[in-house]
Design a protein around this motif. Structure first.
Motif, PDB file in Angstrom:
ATOM      1  N   ALA A  53       0.834  -1.200   0.000  1.00 38.47           N
ATOM      2  CA  ALA A  53       0.000   0.000   0.000  1.00 38.47           C
ATOM      3  C   ALA A  53       0.875   1.258   0.000  1.00 38.47           C
ATOM      4  O   ALA A  53       0.547   2.251  -0.668  1.00 38.47           O
ATOM      5  CB  ALA A  53      -0.920  -0.011   1.222  1.00 38.47           C
ATOM      6  N   GLN A  62      -1.143   4.321  -5.680  1.00 39.25           N
ATOM      7  CA  GLN A  62      -2.184   4.336  -6.727  1.00 39.25           C
ATOM      8  C   GLN A  62      -3.141   3.149  -6.613  1.00 39.25           C
ATOM      9  O   GLN A  62      -4.193   3.129  -7.241  1.00 39.25           O
ATOM     10  CB  GLN A  62      -1.546   4.391  -8.129  1.00 39.25           C
ATOM     11  CG  GLN A  62      -0.731   3.174  -8.537  1.00 39.25           C
ATOM     12  CD  GLN A  62       0.761   3.285  -8.178  1.00 39.25           C
ATOM     13  OE1 GLN A  62       1.114   3.672  -7.070  1.00 39.25           O
ATOM     14  NE2 GLN A  62       1.628   2.972  -9.128  1.00 39.25           N
ATOM     15  N   ALA A  76      -4.616   2.319  -3.877  1.00 36.50           N
ATOM     16  CA  ALA A  76      -5.483   2.555  -2.711  1.00 36.50           C
ATOM     17  C   ALA A  76      -6.917   2.133  -3.028  1.00 36.50           C
ATOM     18  O   ALA A  76      -7.428   2.391  -4.117  1.00 36.50           O
ATOM     19  CB  ALA A  76      -5.450   4.025  -2.324  1.00 36.50           C
ATOM     20  N   GLY A  77      -7.543   1.470  -2.088  1.00 33.34           N
ATOM     21  CA  GLY A  77      -8.931   1.060  -2.285  1.00 33.34           C
ATOM     22  C   GLY A  77      -9.048  -0.308  -2.926  1.00 33.34           C
ATOM     23  O   GLY A  77     -10.101  -0.933  -2.878  1.00 33.34           O
ATOM     24  N   GLN A  78      -7.957  -0.799  -3.536  1.00 26.17           N
ATOM     25  CA  GLN A  78      -8.011  -2.152  -4.102  1.00 26.17           C
ATOM     26  C   GLN A  78      -7.410  -3.118  -3.086  1.00 26.17           C
ATOM     27  O   GLN A  78      -6.340  -2.868  -2.557  1.00 26.17           O
ATOM     28  CB  GLN A  78      -7.184  -2.234  -5.382  1.00 26.17           C
ATOM     29  CG  GLN A  78      -7.784  -1.455  -6.527  1.00 26.17           C
ATOM     30  CD  GLN A  78      -6.999  -1.685  -7.803  1.00 26.17           C
ATOM     31  OE1 GLN A  78      -6.736  -2.807  -8.181  1.00 26.17           O
ATOM     32  NE2 GLN A  78      -6.607  -0.609  -8.451  1.00 26.17           N
ATOM     33  N   ALA A  79      -8.105  -4.206  -2.840  1.00 24.06           N
ATOM     34  CA  ALA A  79      -7.568  -5.189  -1.892  1.00 24.06           C
ATOM     35  C   ALA A  79      -6.547  -6.057  -2.619  1.00 24.06           C
ATOM     36  O   ALA A  79      -6.901  -6.917  -3.404  1.00 24.06           O
ATOM     37  CB  ALA A  79      -8.697  -6.042  -1.340  1.00 24.06           C
TER      38      ALA A  79
END
Ligand code: ARG
Length: 620
Positions: free
Chosen positions: A14, A19, A21-24
């Motif tokens: 992370a 970039q 961010a928000g994706q697991a």
């Protein structure tokens, strides 16, 4: 360790790639394939490279630069990156020793849940039927249910066992009716009745009348499910006899007519006595106070159907009351509705299960209800779970209660067909238990040095270990082939082998006391751990997995994970024992460190075997 590394690497990814961010992004941590290169590896670079459009090795370098595992692992350098971008991590032995020392407490690192994390969990297990012998399928509902209950309690939850005995309805009334007739004719003595007598009375009662009926045709037409079909079939087959006596008796039974109720009570006592004795033989905690049979809900069914009709949850269709559950997973074909009252006014298995759900959620205050029942009832549970949700019964304090069907597969004979006894009859559970006991006794017969008492105790533990481990070591949903020879073997992946591994560790402490005096164990318990040898390190890593594996079993309801863990731990211990002399270690400090490893292994094995319901013994 795995969990810590996952956190650290997820964090590093992370930070290195904001970039995303928000994706697991899965940090993809796995045990190392070859300990020479590392104990663990992070395989995320390839996937991350795809996402950010870069070179995987460069991505691996960026992850390396961002990750901090200096407290746990040998320093990460460019040489830690292998192949297309695998990152090898070698755990530092001092870090392992620290973690292991921290785990060396009475809870073995598995802290019981407290506060809001502590749940009330109902475990529906065993589920025998009156007037019928326990069959091999009940081995599974009993031992898997018992083990899941033990694991959940070990995790700190408030566990309530419920034995949903099939003790109500027409089949039982038929048996009662038949027994009363036979007793009146002087053919039987009710005071001496056995479960075998009840079993044959049940079969006779079922034979009476075989006509097809509209209910059965409807059930098939709308594919309402095999459980319901079997249920209706049993009822339809009894049609003619119902006209004679059965239905009358049922009405009397429902009204608690003293003469009929007394016979029902007798049927119940005889069946439950045998059932509970068999559970004891399996070392399963299934006691009289866990019995909550269908009869316990009999009075609730009428009001329940009225409640559902009045609120529009249920509707009348061709004279019957049904609950539509179209929103049921998985999608098409549309799920069949749940039949909760037949047009003749009779209630069904599903009606009782609806009442049981309401009781478990509202009265017992369950946060989670676990059903340990065979896979053929999958559709039944999907239906009643959905119907109970629709009715608002599966809620507690405004939150949905988790209803889970821990389904299991069938036990097969070596011919791949459902397991049968030698006589070709469908196998009784008691036969299976006796078979295991015979085998265990035969294996121990040659051991002349054992006293009679020891031999009996050991044979009992070995047979329970054999049966329970065989049943739980394969994936729950899979059918498995039952092999009496294999399950009692002292080598290979069997329950008796694991007991043997434990007994061998215990004997070390007896020898240590003889050689180094009675204070040696206590001295070892406080000794600093040194993990210089790779076999010591492997054993330490296996031990450290205990708490996460047990948590996994509580979450997934899959005991085979615990079985696999115990087997691996026994293997890691055997390799350690081969490679690292304990009592003849080069110096006192090494000896005590190794004894402490032995002691931890012993305690984890005892704890884990106890969760599997395998009785722990001192010698074998
Ligand atoms: N008596 C049932 C059978 O043998 C099992 C009961 C399972 N539990 C339940 N709540 N339906 O099929």
């Amino acid at each position: 360790m795995l969990a810590v590394l996952k956190d650290r690497f997820a964090d590093a990814i992370a930070r290195a790639f904001p970039q995303l961010a928000g994706q697991a992004v899965d940090p993809a941590i796995a045990p190392g394939k070859n300990p020479k290169f590392g104990d663990y590896q992070c395989n995320a670079a390839m996937a991350v490279a795809k996402l950010v459009g870069g070179n995987p090795r460069e991505v691996a370098k960026a992850i390396l630069a961002a990750v901090d595992v200096s407290d746990l692992a040998e320093p990460l350098t460019d040489a830690s990156i292998a192949g297309p971008g695998f990152i090898n991590v070698t755990i530092r032995t001092d870090a392992l020793a620290g973690l292991l020392t921290a785990m060396d407490t009475p809870t073995l690192g598995l802290e019981p849940a407290t506060g809001a994390a502590r749940q009330t969990i109902v475990v529906d297990l065993c589920g025998v039927n009156l007037a019928k012998q326990l069959h091999v399928g009940h081995l599974r509902s009993t031992v898997i249910g018992d083990t899941l209950a033990r694991v959940l309690a070990r995790l700190g939850h408030n566990v309530i066992r419920q034995n949903h005995v099939g003790d109500w309805g027409l089949p039982i009334a038929m048996v009662a009716s038949r027994l009363m007739d036979q007793a009146a004719a002087g053919q039987i003595d009710l005071a001496r009745i056995t479960l075998a007598d009840l079993d044959s009375a049940y079969k006779e009662a079922k034979k009476a009348g075989t006509s097809e009926s509209a209910a059965l045709a409807a059930c098939r037409k709308y594919a309402m499910g095999s459980k319901l079909e079997a249920e209706i079939l049993a009822q339809v087959e009894d049609a003619k006899a119902i006209e004679n006596r059965g239905k009358e008796v049922l009405v009397k039974l429902q009204a608690k007519d003293p003469a009929v109720y007394k016979v029902w009570q007798l049927i119940s006592d005889v069946t439950m006595q045998q059932c509970l004795a068999t559970c004891r033989d399996l070392n399963a905690i299934v006691l009289p106070e866990h019995t909550a049979g269908e009869s316990a809900y009999a009075e609730a069914l009428g009001p329940l159907v009225d409640d559902l009709l009045s609120r529009g949850v249920a509707e009348i269709s061709q004279g019957a009351a049904i609950v539509r559950v179209d929103d049921l997973e998985p999608g098409p074909p549309p799920a069949p509705p749940v039949l909760i009252r037949k047009s003749d006014g009779g209630y069904l298995y599903a009606t009782t299960d609806m009442a049981a759900i309401r009781h478990r959620c509202q009265t017992l205050k369950a946060d989670r209800v676990v059903y340990v029942v065979g896979a053929p009832q999958m559709l039944h549970f999907k239906q009643v779970f959905a119907a109970a949700r629709k009715a608002g019964y599966a809620e507690r304090a405004g939150k949905p209660v988790s209803l889970e069907h821990a389904a299991f597969g069938a036990i097969l004979g070596e011919d791949g067909k459902p397991f049968k006894t030698r006589s070709g009859q469908s196998a009784k559970l008691q036969d299976l238990v006796e078979l295991a006991q015979e085998r265990a006794q035969a294996v121990l017969a040659e051991r002349a040095e054992l006293s009679e008492y020891d031999r009996t105790t050991i044979a009992s533990a070995v047979s329970i270990a054999a049966l329970r481990y065989t049943d739980m070591s394969s994936e729950r949903l899979r059918d498995y082939v039952f092999s009496p020879e294999r399950m009692v073997a002292f080598e290979g992946n069997t329950g008796p082998y694991l007991l043997y591994a434990l007994v061998r560790i215990k004997s070390i402490f007896r020898k240590a006391a003889e050689r180094f005096g009675p204070a040696e164990s206590a001295a070892a318990a406080a000794a600093p751990l040194t993990l210089g040898q790779s076999a010591e390190k492997n054993l330490a890593m296996a031990l450290l997995r205990y708490s996460s594996v047990t948590q996994d079993v509580g979450r997934t309801l899959e005991p085979h994970r615990l079985c696999a863990f115990i087997y691996e731990l026994a293997g890691a211990y055997a390799s350690f024992f081969d490679a690292c002399p304990v009592l003849t270690a080069p110096d006192e400090a090494t000896r005590r460190s190794r004894l402490r490893l032995c002691s931890l292994t012993e305690r984890v094995l005892v704890d884990a075997l106890t969760l599997l319901g395998i009785p722990v013994i001192d010698r074998m």
